[in-house]
Design a protein around this motif. Structure first.
Motif, PDB file in Angstrom:
ATOM      1  N   ARG A 118       0.837  -1.200   0.000  1.00 20.72           N
ATOM      2  CA  ARG A 118       0.000   0.000   0.000  1.00 20.72           C
ATOM      3  C   ARG A 118       0.878   1.259   0.000  1.00 20.72           C
ATOM      4  N   GLY A 132      -3.043   0.397  -9.114  1.00 24.13           N
ATOM      5  CA  GLY A 132      -3.913  -0.782  -9.096  1.00 24.13           C
ATOM      6  C   GLY A 132      -3.152  -2.061  -8.800  1.00 24.13           C
ATOM      7  N   ALA A 133      -1.955  -2.203  -9.385  1.00 23.85           N
ATOM      8  CA  ALA A 133      -1.167  -3.421  -9.173  1.00 23.85           C
ATOM      9  C   ALA A 133      -0.774  -3.577  -7.708  1.00 23.85           C
ATOM     10  N   TYR A 181      -3.946  -3.937  -5.377  1.00 26.44           N
ATOM     11  CA  TYR A 181      -4.537  -5.271  -5.487  1.00 26.44           C
ATOM     12  C   TYR A 181      -3.775  -6.261  -4.600  1.00 26.44           C
ATOM     13  N   LEU A 197      -4.646  -5.572  -0.919  1.00 24.48           N
ATOM     14  CA  LEU A 197      -5.987  -5.997  -0.520  1.00 24.48           C
ATOM     15  C   LEU A 197      -6.152  -7.514  -0.523  1.00 24.48           C
ATOM     16  N   ASN A 198      -5.353  -8.209  -1.316  1.00 24.60           N
ATOM     17  CA  ASN A 198      -5.474  -9.665  -1.421  1.00 24.60           C
ATOM     18  C   ASN A 198      -4.189 -10.353  -0.980  1.00 24.60           C
ATOM     19  N   CYS A 199      -3.517  -9.719  -0.055  1.00 32.58           N
ATOM     20  CA  CYS A 199      -2.184 -10.162   0.348  1.00 32.58           C
ATOM     21  C   CYS A 199      -2.172 -11.609   0.855  1.00 32.58           C
ATOM     22  N   HIS A 219      -2.110 -12.438 -11.722  1.00 33.82           N
ATOM     23  CA  HIS A 219      -1.113 -11.976 -10.756  1.00 33.82           C
ATOM     24  C   HIS A 219       0.217 -11.694 -11.444  1.00 33.82           C
ATOM     25  N   LEU A 232      -0.165  -8.332 -13.287  1.00 38.42           N
ATOM     26  CA  LEU A 232      -0.128  -7.215 -12.344  1.00 38.42           C
ATOM     27  C   LEU A 232       1.275  -7.008 -11.784  1.00 38.42           C
TER      28      LEU A 232
END
Length: 707
Positions: A81, A119-120, A123, A126-128, A142, A145
């Protein structure tokens, strides 16, 4: 409000006076920064867009402080982040090209890159957990990204850091592909890509590795602290203190530059930034005193670069070093004292010899700052003292210590504004009016400091992310072992050969890279080489740190020297050559502590041993400095004696009593001979009579710096 406007007008007038060169031409410091410091080549925002962008920068700084102090979230999510936000403000700040900026304009392709990179990384954040559980079985989305994130970050690095580090990263990533395709059992291209992306983007062995973690955890706070500290007026206090200490002596203007740049540089964290900031004051002063322009620029460049090795802050690299080596920060700061002292002593000696050669005088004592002024303003260093005390006490973590010190810098800045405004108030102005104006100034200064901190973080964070990629590629391919084996085999039983090879690697890899990221790269690539050669780990890390830093004054990509040359209106390459000569200690001292760890207080050392090593090193540096200068005691030193001085000086830096005795005898004998020649009136050291004095300045082509 009138008081605030008058204050700003007064500051502007003072800045214009300080920036005026002796020949009457003004120095455009901002233009110099834009040309030689990529971090200063930013977009131009005005009006409402500027307010929006500044608000975003302030919010980012506050967010970083809050997350560092309060968050217990998973590291991978926090770091991803963090980089997502770096991409947003980075592309808003740095254009694709140096020239042709339009006010309040950002092209469509930058918006696309910004959105794709954000976004990469977001993403991943958020989906770590789900992505980490997949391991090497990540899906095509994945992989895509991950590739986008790395490429967008690389382009941002090109804009704010430079091309050299991108070339290194590209070569290592290409080698990683080659290694994956040739060492596996008929590995398909996609499988190789998936493994590399998974390793470099989705684990802590790549982009979100140790360098970016340390940047997020420690460096951000200390960069913000430095921004606050600079705005309290401490830089002006340091310059005044330096004037009081050395301004009166022969050629005092250059000695002031050495001291002031050392003090300011340890806080700024940027060799180029420190060169322009203090150089806009000190370089014109040196030229007015009588120093040649290339020499004046070189003094500032060498001193400002040395500020990065000046404890206790060391441009925030001290905190990185503590993390890499695994020792307390305070130990790193203490160990750095003697090498830093020797470095600046070497510059100081060279400056004094040049002043004597040219017959320069000092600044009249009546023009120097008074002790009363220094005592009245000594409270400005309280935030710095507070930081060192908090970290040394161990009662608080480094992050908390930095946060408390930032608060302390705000309080000291407020007090400084209040006292200044009260002294300069109009007759009849009430304390309430002065206090209200001071609150406004403090508010604007706080916003400015948070915004400046966020700006300074961008290039460091991006370079640290690239350093993580370098370390990841080396780890994945096992290239570190290969490089180590090659250098160890080439060195054989001669340690000095391995040290020279490592020095060259550090200088090449450190070209144009910010201090903190520079050390990350050196620690990942070059320090293991020295440890394989049997060098003490702490000495190895200090060795690579020193030689990574001097890349800023070593041709051909000597950005700090070129920035100083622009201010001094001198030849860039001549300035870089002079800066390298002045900083000769930076090329010698690392070899000393690599072979004699006692200079870093390592091993079984005593006070007497340390003192003796310091004395012999200083005498040795004096001998080398005299050889490079060519004059001593108003008499020219002939070439044979200069060669003997170099040999004698270097002998005193080699561990061992016999070499110290021989070196001391040689240096002492030549000094005695020069004293006799000077007494006999062999000719005063005047510029017009100094044969070859301008060789380093006039014979070097005026080459344009590599960008």
């Amino acid at each position: 409000m009138a008081l605030l406007k008058r204050k700003k007008k007064q500051e502007k007038t003072e800045a214009e006076l300080l920036a005026a060169s002796p020949d009457g031409a003004e120095i455009d410091a901002e233009e110099v920064m834009r040309k030689y410091d990529r971090e200063s080549n930013t977009r131009i925002w005005e009006g409402i867009p500027k307010i929006v962008f500044t608000t975003l920068l302030v919010a980012f700084s506050v967010y970083c402080m809050a997350m560092t102090l309060l968050s217990v979230e998973q590291a991978e999510a926090r770091l991803a982040r963090f980089l997502a936000f770096i991409v947003i403000i980075g592309y808003m700040m740095f254009p694709a090209r140096k020239t042709g900026h339009k006010v309040n304009h950002i092209p469509w392709y930058d918006l696309v890159l910004m959105a794709a990179g954000f976004g990469a990384f977001m993403y991943f954040a958020l989906n770590c957990t789900d992505i980490l559980l997949m391991g090497a079985r990540i899906q095509p989305v994945h992989v895509v990204l991950g590739v986008i994130g790395i490429l967008v970050l690389a382009e941002l690095c090109r804009r704010c850091v430079g091309i050299p580090i991108i070339v290194v990263v590209a070569c290592l990533v290409a080698y990683a592909f080659y290694w994956q395709l040739t060492t596996g059992n008929n590995v398909a291209l996609y499988d190789a890509l998936r493994k590399i992306v998974q390793k470099l983007f989705y684990t802590t062995s790549g982009v979100i590795g140790t360098p970016i973690n340390v940047c997020y955890t420690y460096i951000v706070l200390f960069i913000i602290f430095g921004a606050f500290l600079e705005r309290t007026g401490i830089a002006n206090f340091f310059i005044a203190l330096a004037n009081r200490i050395a301004g009166w002596s022969s050629g005092g203007a250059a000695k002031v530059a050495v001291i002031a740049s050392a003090l300011c540089g340890m806080v700024s964290g940027s060799s180029v930034g420190n060169t322009v900031t203090t150089g806009s004051v000190t370089i014109p002063m040196m030229k007015k005193t009588g120093y040649r322009p290339p020499f004046a620029g070189a003094v500032e460049a060498a001193s400002s670069t040395g500020g990065q090795i000046m404890p206790p802050i060391m441009g925030a690299a001290a905190f990185l070093m503590a993390e890499y080596i695994g020792i307390p920060y305070l130990e790193v700061a203490v160990m750095a004292i003697i090498p830093a002292f020797l470095y600046f002593s070497g510059i100081f000696i060279s400056v004094h010899l040049e002043a004597k050669k040219l017959g320069l005088k000092g600044i009249p004592r009546k023009e120097l700052p008074t002790f009363k002024y220094l005592l009245q303003n000594c409270y400005l260093i309280i935030p710095l003292v507070l930081l060192v005390w908090l970290v040394a006490s161990g009662a608080r973590t480094m992050a908390v210590s930095a946060a408390i010190s930032i608060a302390g810098a705000f309080v000291i800045g407020f007090i400084n504004f209040l006292l200044t405004n009260w002294r300069e108030r109009d007759e009849g102005t009430s304390f309430g009016s002065v206090f209200a104006e001071t609150c406004k100034m403090a508010l604007f200064t706080t916003i400015d400091a948070f915004a400046a901190g966020a700006k300074n973080v961008i290039s460091v964070a991006v370079a640290c992310a690239m350093a993580g990629l370098i370390a990841g590629c080396i780890t994945v391919t096992g290239l570190a072992s290969t490089i180590i084996n090659v250098i160890v085999m080439a060195a054989g039983d001669f340690l000095i050969i391995g040290l020279v090879f490592t020095m060259l690697c550090c200088i090449v890899l450190g070209m144009g890279v910010p201090t903190t990221a520079n050390y990350c790269i050196m620690a990942s690539t070059c320090a293991p080489i020295l440890m394989a050669l049997g060098i003490n780990p702490i000495c190895a890390h200090f060795f690579v740190f020193y030689f990574g830093i001097v890349a800023d004054i070593t041709p051909p990509v000597a950005l700090a020297a070129y920035a100083a040359a622009a201010i001094a209106k001198a030849k860039p390459m001549a300035t870089a050559v002079n800066a390298s000569k002045l900083a000769i200690a930076a090329f010698i001292v690392p070899y000393i502590f690599a072979m004699n760890p006692s200079l870093l207080l390592q091993g079984d050392v005593t006070t007497a041993t340390v003192a003796l090593n310091m004395v012999t090193a200083l005498v040795g540096l004096f001998g080398v400095a005299v050889a490079l200068n060519g004059f001593l005691f108003k008499a020219k030193v002939n070439p044979i004696l200069r060669a003997a001085l170099v040999a004698g000086g270097l002998s005193m830096m080699i561990p061992g009593s016999l070499s110290d005795i021989i070196g001391f005898a040689v240096v002492s004998a030549i000094c005695a001979l020069q004293w006799v020649l000077g007494r006999r009136g062999q000719g005063p050291a005047k510029l017009a009579e100094a044969e070859g004095a301008d060789a380093a300045d006039a014979d070097v082509d005026d080459l344009e710096p590599a960008q």
